[in-house]
Design a protein around this motif. Sequence first.
Motif, short mmCIF file in Angstrom:
data_model
loop_
_atom_site.label_atom_id
_atom_site.label_comp_id
_atom_site.label_asym_id
_atom_site.label_seq_id
_atom_site.Cartn_x
_atom_site.Cartn_y
_atom_site.Cartn_z
N LEU A 134 -0.92 -1.13 11.07
CA LEU A 134 -1.03 -0.74 9.67
C LEU A 134 -0.72 0.73 9.49
O LEU A 134 0.09 1.11 8.62
CB LEU A 134 -2.44 -1.05 9.16
N PHE A 135 -1.32 1.59 10.28
CA PHE A 135 -1.10 3.02 10.14
C PHE A 135 0.32 3.41 10.55
O PHE A 135 0.90 4.33 9.96
CB PHE A 135 -2.13 3.80 10.96
N GLU A 136 0.87 2.76 11.54
CA GLU A 136 2.28 3.01 11.90
C GLU A 136 3.18 2.78 10.70
O GLU A 136 4.09 3.57 10.42
CB GLU A 136 2.70 2.11 13.06
N ALA A 137 2.95 1.67 9.99
CA ALA A 137 3.76 1.34 8.82
C ALA A 137 3.57 2.37 7.71
O ALA A 137 4.53 2.78 7.05
CB ALA A 137 3.42 -0.07 8.32
N LEU A 138 2.33 2.80 7.50
CA LEU A 138 2.06 3.79 6.45
C LEU A 138 2.72 5.12 6.78
O LEU A 138 3.36 5.75 5.91
CB LEU A 138 0.55 3.97 6.28
N PHE A 139 2.59 5.58 8.01
CA PHE A 139 3.20 6.84 8.40
C PHE A 139 4.72 6.76 8.31
O PHE A 139 5.39 7.69 7.86
CB PHE A 139 2.77 7.22 9.82
N ALA A 140 5.29 5.63 8.75
CA ALA A 140 6.74 5.46 8.70
C ALA A 140 7.26 5.48 7.27
O ALA A 140 8.39 5.90 7.02
CB ALA A 140 7.13 4.14 9.38
N VAL A 144 0.84 -1.20 0.00
CA VAL A 144 0.00 0.00 0.00
C VAL A 144 0.87 1.24 0.00
O VAL A 144 0.66 2.19 -0.77
CB VAL A 144 -0.94 0.00 1.23
N ALA A 145 1.89 1.26 0.86
CA ALA A 145 2.74 2.44 0.99
C ALA A 145 3.50 2.75 -0.30
O ALA A 145 3.75 3.92 -0.61
CB ALA A 145 3.73 2.23 2.14
N GLY A 194 6.07 7.34 4.96
CA GLY A 194 5.87 8.67 4.38
C GLY A 194 4.53 8.88 3.71
O GLY A 194 4.38 9.82 2.91
N VAL A 195 3.54 8.04 4.01
CA VAL A 195 2.20 8.21 3.46
C VAL A 195 1.42 9.20 4.32
O VAL A 195 1.42 9.10 5.55
CB VAL A 195 1.44 6.87 3.38
N THR A 196 0.79 10.16 3.68
CA THR A 196 -0.08 11.11 4.38
C THR A 196 -1.51 10.59 4.32
O THR A 196 -1.95 10.08 3.30
CB THR A 196 -0.01 12.50 3.74
N VAL A 197 -2.22 10.73 5.43
CA VAL A 197 -3.58 10.22 5.52
C VAL A 197 -4.56 11.35 5.81
O VAL A 197 -4.32 12.17 6.71
CB VAL A 197 -3.70 9.13 6.61
N ILE A 198 -5.63 11.40 5.04
CA ILE A 198 -6.77 12.27 5.31
C ILE A 198 -7.97 11.37 5.52
O ILE A 198 -8.15 10.38 4.79
CB ILE A 198 -7.04 13.22 4.13
#
Length: 356
Positions: A146-152, A120-121, A154-158
Amino acid sequence: MTDLQTLYKAKIDANTLRTDPAQEAVLPEFDRIGTALKAPPVKRGLFRRNTPSPAPKGLYLWGGVGRGKSMLMDLFVDSLGGIPARRVHFHAFMQEIHAKMHEARQNNIEDALAPVAKEVAQSVRLLAFDEMQITDITDAMIVGRLFEALFAAGVTVITTSNRVPDDLYKDGLNRQLFLPFIDLIKDKMEVWEMISPTDYRQDRLTGSDVYFTPINATTRQQLSDIWSDLSGGPAEPLILEVKGREVTLPAFRNGVARASFFDLCGKMLGPGDYLAVADAVKVLILEDIPQLSRSNFNEAKRFVTLIDALYEAKVRLICSAAAAPEFLYVEGDGAFEFERTASRLREMQDRDWGRL
């Protein structure tokens, strides 16, 4: 890429939107994110590879239904041009994650979430989730990692939500294990409440019929027009997993689902399935309810159960039917009991009905 404030003003000038102070107040937050996403890579020196600019802090936009949260998010995502971004309903996204984790386990991967999060990232720089709500314990137990991995990565979430972060998974089983995810949201996303006195979704239905009969080309077009107005864009199927079964709503967007009578009552579905539907949607557009009798007794029983679930959950029902509620089921076993369903169908036509 055009900033959102400019796009919003253009829609106001074109009379496709009307001025709303609550919407205008949050526009700079979207533009903050957009400006950071389009920033050029950071130069690291003559012999070092340039790296993407740091990911901006995301946005958790919450507030009452019908306030325009999804509309603003969609407008923003559409404005991003070539920046890799994806807009998806949160529930549908989590279903994808579970399916991919199942596939990873089938391939004997011990940590099934790690490769899924990585995939996903690598595909996006921005994820835009509509209607974040967490009611399932399996979602609650994996969403933090899941969100920890995405943020790590460099994915931005809205995301949009009807709930403040502290109310996510409220009263859920083992909720104490979920609390670190709430802290993660507050750390990585700007939490913004949209407070507006105007419920645009309710306004669009004020004065409109919600029960159309008979079934013909005219009523089908009327339903299609309502669907286009409420959904606000292209839809995707919503697949609900209920005790190992899949319940499919063929079209879903912005809390609005569209299905036929056969989709929901012509299949072997039960009370648990209809409760899941009622929990997942705010508006159900149900097409082509036929005349009911002993010849389709099982379908009629399922229809009664569906209406009970929608009624108790205060879901707004918009439908087309072969006859008025009192004349849908006039003969055969169950006709007497159907009087209560007919009464509920009448009550659900009231302009103030539902949780739009």
